[in-house]
Write a protein that holds these residues in place. Structure first.
Motif, short mmCIF file in Angstrom:
data_model
loop_
_atom_site.label_atom_id
_atom_site.label_comp_id
_atom_site.label_asym_id
_atom_site.label_seq_id
_atom_site.Cartn_x
_atom_site.Cartn_y
_atom_site.Cartn_z
N THR A 145 0.92 -1.24 0.13
CA THR A 145 0.01 -0.04 0.06
C THR A 145 0.83 1.25 0.11
OG1 THR A 145 -1.78 -1.21 1.08
CG2 THR A 145 -1.98 1.44 1.38
N ALA A 146 0.99 1.93 -1.28
CA ALA A 146 1.76 3.20 -1.16
C ALA A 146 0.99 4.39 -0.90
CB ALA A 146 2.09 3.25 -2.48
N ALA A 147 1.58 5.35 -0.48
CA ALA A 147 1.24 6.50 -0.12
C ALA A 147 0.65 7.35 -1.25
CB ALA A 147 2.45 7.77 0.20
N ASP A 148 -0.31 8.21 -1.43
CA ASP A 148 -1.46 8.70 -2.37
C ASP A 148 -0.60 9.02 -3.42
OD1 ASP A 148 -3.43 8.00 -0.96
OD2 ASP A 148 -3.91 9.94 -0.13
N GLY A 149 0.88 9.86 -3.27
CA GLY A 149 1.62 10.47 -4.36
C GLY A 149 2.41 9.52 -5.20
N VAL A 150 2.41 8.19 -4.87
CA VAL A 150 3.48 7.22 -5.47
C VAL A 150 3.05 7.12 -6.89
CG1 VAL A 150 4.39 5.02 -5.62
CG2 VAL A 150 4.35 6.52 -3.55
N GLU A 151 1.77 6.59 -7.03
CA GLU A 151 1.50 6.30 -8.44
C GLU A 151 1.57 7.76 -9.35
OE1 GLU A 151 -2.40 3.92 -10.75
OE2 GLU A 151 -2.29 4.41 -8.50
N ALA A 152 1.13 8.75 -8.58
CA ALA A 152 1.03 10.30 -9.38
C ALA A 152 2.61 10.50 -10.00
CB ALA A 152 0.52 11.30 -8.55
N GLN A 153 3.67 10.30 -9.02
CA GLN A 153 4.91 10.55 -9.54
C GLN A 153 5.27 9.60 -10.50
OE1 GLN A 153 6.16 9.76 -4.78
NE2 GLN A 153 8.04 11.28 -5.66
N LEU A 154 4.86 8.28 -10.58
CA LEU A 154 5.24 7.52 -11.76
C LEU A 154 4.66 7.74 -12.96
CD1 LEU A 154 4.95 4.08 -9.80
CD2 LEU A 154 7.06 5.42 -10.29
N LYS A 155 3.37 8.31 -12.81
CA LYS A 155 2.48 8.67 -14.07
C LYS A 155 3.10 9.98 -14.83
CE LYS A 155 -1.63 6.05 -13.30
NZ LYS A 155 -3.20 6.15 -13.27
N GLU A 156 3.68 11.05 -13.80
CA GLU A 156 4.43 11.93 -14.28
C GLU A 156 5.67 11.60 -15.02
OE1 GLU A 156 5.38 14.57 -11.01
OE2 GLU A 156 3.09 15.12 -10.47
N MET A 157 6.20 10.30 -14.99
CA MET A 157 7.41 10.01 -15.58
C MET A 157 6.82 9.22 -16.65
SD MET A 157 9.45 8.75 -12.34
CE MET A 157 10.83 8.27 -13.13
N ASP A 158 5.56 9.14 -16.92
CA ASP A 158 5.19 8.51 -18.18
C ASP A 158 5.41 7.06 -18.31
OD1 ASP A 158 3.61 8.60 -20.55
OD2 ASP A 158 5.30 8.66 -21.83
N LEU A 159 5.19 6.51 -17.05
CA LEU A 159 5.35 4.81 -16.69
C LEU A 159 4.20 4.23 -16.71
CD1 LEU A 159 8.49 5.27 -14.46
CD2 LEU A 159 8.63 4.42 -16.73
N LYS A 160 4.02 3.01 -17.49
CA LYS A 160 2.66 2.26 -17.28
C LYS A 160 2.89 1.56 -15.67
CE LYS A 160 -0.45 -0.71 -19.54
NZ LYS A 160 -0.75 -1.22 -20.75
N VAL A 161 1.97 1.69 -15.07
CA VAL A 161 2.04 1.17 -13.61
C VAL A 161 0.86 0.19 -13.40
CG1 VAL A 161 1.72 1.73 -11.23
CG2 VAL A 161 2.87 3.46 -12.97
N ASP A 162 1.12 -0.89 -12.78
CA ASP A 162 0.06 -1.76 -12.11
C ASP A 162 0.30 -1.99 -10.85
OD1 ASP A 162 -2.03 -3.81 -12.05
OD2 ASP A 162 -0.99 -5.24 -13.23
N LYS A 163 -0.63 -2.54 -9.99
CA LYS A 163 -0.32 -2.60 -8.46
C LYS A 163 -0.90 -3.90 -7.98
CE LYS A 163 -3.20 1.17 -8.21
NZ LYS A 163 -4.01 2.05 -7.57
N ILE A 164 -0.17 -4.31 -6.85
CA ILE A 164 -0.68 -5.20 -5.98
C ILE A 164 -0.71 -4.75 -4.61
CG2 ILE A 164 -0.25 -7.68 -5.30
CD1 ILE A 164 1.65 -8.27 -7.52
#
Length: 396
Positions: A145-164
């Motif tokens: 469980t990541a902090a709210d901003g983690v996925e946003a940081q990755l998307k700002e880097m234009d990285l495709k993200v998946d989550k477990i």
């Protein structure tokens, strides 16, 4: 000891990146400033038979391991995807090592409660993950469980993200097992059962699951969590189950309960050092499970028992290069079990040391975690020597 330089000027660049990273170093905050200068000057320290990842900060160590194994100079040495996991939960981080090997072929890096540390961001930028073809081009898998901003940081880097997602170790381990089966197209029959309460006995599993597709699933001393039972039931009674650790860590009653899901084998030692050596030596000839390392010409990964996140950071040393099982050691010298094991593995030559084979060891942690004396001792124990027993440096 002299500095080992990898990729020329990249070492100095890495030092500059790492100097500003202090996340995860909660046990050594008083020495952070002094250590940062060391990190700039010597991220790696090498001897003739060993290489040290010279950081005891998990975030920094994970980056150094990544830079050692993935040069990212061409597509062939860039990862498909990176595992980004929680530095607050060793159990979740350990189970996530199952995602290191193919199709991800990438390192474990860490996030923390404040988000993604700068050193991790910089490493993701350097790696430029290709995206795993069998996983819809995913470049980063967030585990935990990541902090709210983690996925946003990755998307700002234009990285495709998946989550477990999740915080409960057994449930997350089951989810990782299911996820791996989906993206790889196979559900491995073999599984490792580890204690979620005793990292010093469980963590040798991480190097194997980083190397091969078997998952790490969790139990407590006297109970099988429902999530673990569900993961085993998915094997339809055909599971090959390997318990890692002695009966005082995972009880005989749990061992008997596990037999309902398949065949059960316990691999153990009386202490963490003997336990790690037992796992490194074990081989199941019926299915190929286990390292089976009992002869010269191999690689080891040495860590102390009190740094579980460093052990996970170093797990990729069993995935690329000179594949290495994890061996636990003491801070200042080799315990008896490990000393005896290195004696067993020490190469012997008949006419010339150029004959080989050769041994090597990775050490992860700075001198406050693994002393310089220990590095020297393991270097000596891995050195090729004459079968005659003569002076190893005479005659050549």
């Amino acid at each position: 000891m002299k500095k080992l330089i990898l990729l020329g000027s990249a070492t100095l660049l890495l030092g500059a990146v790492l100097a500003g990273c202090q996340a995860g170093n909660t046990d050594k905050t008083s020495s952070t400033k002094a250590y940062s200068q060391t990190a700039v000057n010597m991220p790696w320290i090498g001897t003739k038979n060993t290489t040290r990842i010279n950081s005891s900060d998990p975030v920094q160590a994970a980056v150094l391991v990544s830079r050692t194994l993935w040069t990212a100079e061409t597509e062939s040495n860039r990862p498909s995807s990176v595992v980004l996991t929680d530095a607050a939960h060793w159990q979740i981080a350990a189970a996530s090592a199952d995602l290191i090997h193919h199709p991800s072929n990438g390192p474990v890096l860490y996030f923390n409660k404040d988000g993604i540390p700068e050193a991790t961001i910089d490493e993701l930028t350097r790696l430029k993950p290709l995206g795993a073809e069998s996983n819809e081009g995913v470049q980063v898998i967030i585990v935990g469980t990541a902090a709210d901003g983690v996925e946003a940081q990755l998307k700002e880097m234009d990285l495709k993200v998946d989550k477990i997602e999740g915080n409960e170790p057994a449930a997350v381990a089951q989810a990782i097992d299911t996820y791996y089966a989906k993206v790889s197209g196979e559900l491995p029959d073999s599984v490792i059962i580890g204690s979620m309460d005793s990292p010093e006995y469980t963590l040798p599993a991480v190097n194997w699951i980083a190397h091969m597709p078997e998952p790490l699933l969790y139990v407590s001393q006297n109970e099988i969590p429902a999530a673990t039972a569900e993961a085993l039931e998915a094997r339809s009674g055909q599971a090959s189950i390997y318990i890692l650790g002695p009966g005082r860590v995972i009880s005989e009653d749990v061992e008997q309960q596990l037999a309902a899901y398949g065949t059960v084998t316990r691999i153990s030692g009386d202490n963490p050092y003997e336990n790690s050596v037992a796992f490194a030596k074990y081989k199941d000839s019926s299915n190929g499970f286990g390292w089976g390392i009992t002869a010269p010409g191999h690689n080891l990964s040495l860590l102390t028992t009190d740094s579980p996140l460093l052990a996970v950071a170093a797990a990729p040393f069993s995935h690329l290069g000179k594949h290495a099982p994890l061996i636990f050691t003491e801070q200042g010298g080799l315990p008896d079990a490990v000393m005896n094991y290195t004696m067993e593995l020490q190469p012997k030559y008949k006419d010339s040391p150029a004959e080989g084979p050769y041994n090597h060891a990775w050490l992860t942690g700075d001198a406050s975690t693994l002393s310089g004396g220990l590095q020297s001792e393991i270097d000596d124990m891995l050195e090729i020597s004459p079968a005659s027993g003569d002076n190893p440096h005479s005659g050549h």
